[in-house]
Design a protein around this motif. Structure first.
Motif, PDB file in Angstrom:
ATOM      1  N   VAL A   1       0.835  -1.205   0.000  1.00 56.31           N
ATOM      2  CA  VAL A   1       0.000   0.000   0.000  1.00 56.31           C
ATOM      3  C   VAL A   1       0.866   1.251   0.000  1.00 56.31           C
ATOM      4  O   VAL A   1       0.665   2.165  -0.795  1.00 56.31           O
ATOM      5  CB  VAL A   1      -0.941   0.029   1.231  1.00 56.31           C
ATOM      6  N   ALA A   2       1.852   1.298   0.893  1.00 58.20           N
ATOM      7  CA  ALA A   2       2.606   2.526   1.136  1.00 58.20           C
ATOM      8  C   ALA A   2       3.961   2.588   0.460  1.00 58.20           C
ATOM      9  O   ALA A   2       4.592   3.640   0.431  1.00 58.20           O
ATOM     10  CB  ALA A   2       2.778   2.724   2.635  1.00 58.20           C
ATOM     11  N   GLY A   3       4.433   1.472  -0.055  1.00 63.30           N
ATOM     12  CA  GLY A   3       5.755   1.474  -0.669  1.00 63.30           C
ATOM     13  C   GLY A   3       6.844   1.541   0.378  1.00 63.30           C
ATOM     14  O   GLY A   3       6.685   1.032   1.487  1.00 63.30           O
ATOM     15  N   THR A   4       7.933   2.201   0.000  1.00 64.55           N
ATOM     16  CA  THR A   4       9.080   2.320   0.899  1.00 64.55           C
ATOM     17  C   THR A   4       9.380   3.791   1.139  1.00 64.55           C
ATOM     18  O   THR A   4       8.808   4.660   0.502  1.00 64.55           O
ATOM     19  CB  THR A   4      10.321   1.635   0.304  1.00 64.55           C
ATOM     20  N   GLY A   5      10.291   4.040   2.058  1.00 63.24           N
ATOM     21  CA  GLY A   5      10.685   5.407   2.375  1.00 63.24           C
ATOM     22  C   GLY A   5      10.550   5.652   3.860  1.00 63.24           C
ATOM     23  O   GLY A   5      10.383   4.722   4.655  1.00 63.24           O
ATOM     24  N   THR A   6      10.607   6.922   4.228  1.00 66.44           N
ATOM     25  CA  THR A   6      10.451   7.269   5.633  1.00 66.44           C
ATOM     26  C   THR A   6       9.008   7.032   6.050  1.00 66.44           C
ATOM     27  O   THR A   6       8.121   6.885   5.203  1.00 66.44           O
ATOM     28  CB  THR A   6      10.807   8.748   5.887  1.00 66.44           C
ATOM     29  N   LEU A   7       8.776   7.019   7.345  1.00 66.09           N
ATOM     30  CA  LEU A   7       7.408   6.832   7.846  1.00 66.09           C
ATOM     31  C   LEU A   7       6.485   7.912   7.301  1.00 66.09           C
ATOM     32  O   LEU A   7       5.354   7.617   6.887  1.00 66.09           O
ATOM     33  CB  LEU A   7       7.391   6.830   9.375  1.00 66.09           C
ATOM     34  N   ASP A   8       6.956   9.167   7.264  1.00 66.55           N
ATOM     35  CA  ASP A   8       6.121  10.255   6.729  1.00 66.55           C
ATOM     36  C   ASP A   8       5.785  10.022   5.261  1.00 66.55           C
ATOM     37  O   ASP A   8       4.643  10.240   4.841  1.00 66.55           O
ATOM     38  CB  ASP A   8       6.816  11.605   6.896  1.00 66.55           C
ATOM     39  N   GLN A   9       6.768   9.579   4.473  1.00 63.67           N
ATOM     40  CA  GLN A   9       6.513   9.314   3.053  1.00 63.67           C
ATOM     41  C   GLN A   9       5.512   8.171   2.888  1.00 63.67           C
ATOM     42  O   GLN A   9       4.597   8.257   2.065  1.00 63.67           O
ATOM     43  CB  GLN A   9       7.817   8.949   2.341  1.00 63.67           C
ATOM     44  N   ARG A  10       5.692   7.121   3.677  1.00 67.70           N
ATOM     45  CA  ARG A  10       4.781   5.978   3.592  1.00 67.70           C
ATOM     46  C   ARG A  10       3.374   6.366   4.015  1.00 67.70           C
ATOM     47  O   ARG A  10       2.393   5.920   3.416  1.00 67.70           O
ATOM     48  CB  ARG A  10       5.310   4.810   4.420  1.00 67.70           C
ATOM     49  N   LEU A  11       3.250   7.207   5.052  1.00 72.40           N
ATOM     50  CA  LEU A  11       1.923   7.655   5.481  1.00 72.40           C
ATOM     51  C   LEU A  11       1.274   8.503   4.395  1.00 72.40           C
ATOM     52  O   LEU A  11       0.076   8.359   4.118  1.00 72.40           O
ATOM     53  CB  LEU A  11       1.996   8.424   6.807  1.00 72.40           C
ATOM     54  N   ARG A  12       2.041   9.374   3.763  1.00 71.42           N
ATOM     55  CA  ARG A  12       1.490  10.174   2.662  1.00 71.42           C
ATOM     56  C   ARG A  12       1.032   9.269   1.522  1.00 71.42           C
ATOM     57  O   ARG A  12      -0.040   9.475   0.945  1.00 71.42           O
ATOM     58  CB  ARG A  12       2.517  11.195   2.157  1.00 71.42           C
ATOM     59  N   ASN A  13       1.843   8.263   1.196  1.00 65.04           N
ATOM     60  CA  ASN A  13       1.466   7.324   0.133  1.00 65.04           C
ATOM     61  C   ASN A  13       0.194   6.562   0.496  1.00 65.04           C
ATOM     62  O   ASN A  13      -0.715   6.426  -0.328  1.00 65.04           O
ATOM     63  CB  ASN A  13       2.599   6.324  -0.124  1.00 65.04           C
ATOM     64  N   ALA A  14       0.131   6.058   1.721  1.00 63.20           N
ATOM     65  CA  ALA A  14      -1.050   5.317   2.162  1.00 63.20           C
ATOM     66  C   ALA A  14      -2.286   6.216   2.167  1.00 63.20           C
ATOM     67  O   ALA A  14      -3.376   5.788   1.766  1.00 63.20           O
ATOM     68  CB  ALA A  14      -0.813   4.720   3.545  1.00 63.20           C
ATOM     69  N   THR A  15      -2.115   7.458   2.598  1.00 64.46           N
ATOM     70  CA  THR A  15      -3.225   8.423   2.593  1.00 64.46           C
ATOM     71  C   THR A  15      -3.716   8.655   1.174  1.00 64.46           C
ATOM     72  O   THR A  15      -4.931   8.687   0.920  1.00 64.46           O
ATOM     73  CB  THR A  15      -2.792   9.748   3.244  1.00 64.46           C
ATOM     74  N   SER A  16      -2.789   8.785   0.236  1.00 66.54           N
ATOM     75  CA  SER A  16      -3.164   8.988  -1.164  1.00 66.54           C
ATOM     76  C   SER A  16      -3.907   7.781  -1.726  1.00 66.54           C
ATOM     77  O   SER A  16      -4.871   7.941  -2.486  1.00 66.54           O
ATOM     78  CB  SER A  16      -1.924   9.275  -2.012  1.00 66.54           C
ATOM     79  N   VAL A  17      -3.479   6.593  -1.346  1.00 67.34           N
ATOM     80  CA  VAL A  17      -4.170   5.376  -1.797  1.00 67.34           C
ATOM     81  C   VAL A  17      -5.602   5.373  -1.283  1.00 67.34           C
ATOM     82  O   VAL A  17      -6.543   5.099  -2.032  1.00 67.34           O
ATOM     83  CB  VAL A  17      -3.403   4.110  -1.345  1.00 67.34           C
ATOM     84  N   VAL A  18      -5.786   5.695  -0.011  1.00 68.31           N
ATOM     85  CA  VAL A  18      -7.137   5.725   0.563  1.00 68.31           C
ATOM     86  C   VAL A  18      -7.973   6.805  -0.128  1.00 68.31           C
ATOM     87  O   VAL A  18      -9.105   6.548  -0.563  1.00 68.31           O
ATOM     88  CB  VAL A  18      -7.097   5.951   2.094  1.00 68.31           C
ATOM     89  N   ALA A  19      -7.417   8.003  -0.255  1.00 68.43           N
ATOM     90  CA  ALA A  19      -8.172   9.113  -0.851  1.00 68.43           C
ATOM     91  C   ALA A  19      -8.546   8.823  -2.299  1.00 68.43           C
ATOM     92  O   ALA A  19      -9.671   9.120  -2.727  1.00 68.43           O
ATOM     93  CB  ALA A  19      -7.361  10.403  -0.756  1.00 68.43           C
ATOM     94  N   SER A  20      -7.625   8.226  -3.058  1.00 73.38           N
ATOM     95  CA  SER A  20      -7.907   8.005  -4.483  1.00 73.38           C
ATOM     96  C   SER A  20      -8.863   6.839  -4.724  1.00 73.38           C
ATOM     97  O   SER A  20      -9.550   6.807  -5.744  1.00 73.38           O
ATOM     98  CB  SER A  20      -6.606   7.782  -5.249  1.00 73.38           C
ATOM     99  N   GLY A  21      -8.932   5.896  -3.787  1.00 73.24           N
ATOM    100  CA  GLY A  21      -9.821   4.760  -3.974  1.00 73.24           C
ATOM    101  C   GLY A  21     -11.217   4.953  -3.417  1.00 73.24           C
ATOM    102  O   GLY A  21     -12.103   4.145  -3.656  1.00 73.24           O
ATOM    103  N   LEU A  22     -11.401   6.050  -2.681  1.00 72.20           N
ATOM    104  CA  LEU A  22     -12.679   6.284  -2.016  1.00 72.20           C
ATOM    105  C   LEU A  22     -13.645   7.051  -2.911  1.00 72.20           C
ATOM    106  O   LEU A  22     -13.293   8.084  -3.486  1.00 72.20           O
ATOM    107  CB  LEU A  22     -12.453   7.081  -0.725  1.00 72.20           C
ATOM    108  N   GLU A  23     -14.847   6.536  -3.040  1.00 75.48           N
ATOM    109  CA  GLU A  23     -15.924   7.188  -3.792  1.00 75.48           C
ATOM    110  C   GLU A  23     -17.078   7.437  -2.834  1.00 75.48           C
ATOM    111  O   GLU A  23     -17.560   6.507  -2.193  1.00 75.48           O
ATOM    112  CB  GLU A  23     -16.373   6.274  -4.933  1.00 75.48           C
ATOM    113  N   VAL A  24     -17.485   8.699  -2.728  1.00 72.85           N
ATOM    114  CA  VAL A  24     -18.578   9.078  -1.833  1.00 72.85           C
ATOM    115  C   VAL A  24     -19.680   9.716  -2.676  1.00 72.85           C
ATOM    116  O   VAL A  24     -19.418  10.627  -3.454  1.00 72.85           O
ATOM    117  CB  VAL A  24     -18.101  10.074  -0.744  1.00 72.85           C
ATOM    118  N   GLU A  25     -20.905   9.236  -2.513  1.00 72.52           N
ATOM    119  CA  GLU A  25     -22.043   9.741  -3.278  1.00 72.52           C
ATOM    120  C   GLU A  25     -23.004  10.506  -2.379  1.00 72.52           C
ATOM    121  O   GLU A  25     -23.467   9.968  -1.373  1.00 72.52           O
ATOM    122  CB  GLU A  25     -22.811   8.586  -3.916  1.00 72.52           C
TER     123      GLU A  25
END
Length: 86
Positions: free
Chosen positions: A35-59
């Motif tokens: 989900v988050a890839g590699t990198g620092t914890l901050d980078q991984r959290l940003r990546n994971a946040t982006s995955v959640v935000a981009s996969g979420l659809e709200v109607e």
């Protein structure tokens, strides 16, 4: 009108980056390499946040008060976990 304002606020919150980040944190997705890839914890959290935000659809409902949302991912287990974790 008051119910509509409330629903609009709730939909906006569900779509927010803050909810995506909180979900990523609560689910510890920064420590899931697929989900988050590699990198620092901050980078991984940003990546994971982006995955959640981009996969979420709200109607926003046209009628009633039921807000529908879904999360799409190539990994069905992750999709179910994130959808339930929102």
């Amino acid at each position: 009108l008051q119910n509509w304002d409330f629903l609009t606020t709730q939909v906006g919150l569900l779509r927010s980056r803050a909810v995506a980040e909180r979900t990523a944190q609560d689910m510890n997705l920064a420590n899931v390499p697929t989900v988050a890839g590699t990198g620092t914890l901050d980078q991984r959290l940003r990546n994971a946040t982006s995955v959640v935000a981009s996969g979420l659809e709200v109607e926003q409902p046209e009628q009633g008060t039921l807000i529908r949302y879904s999360f799409t991912s190539p990994d069905p287990a992750l999709a179910a976990r994130v959808a339930n974790g929102i």
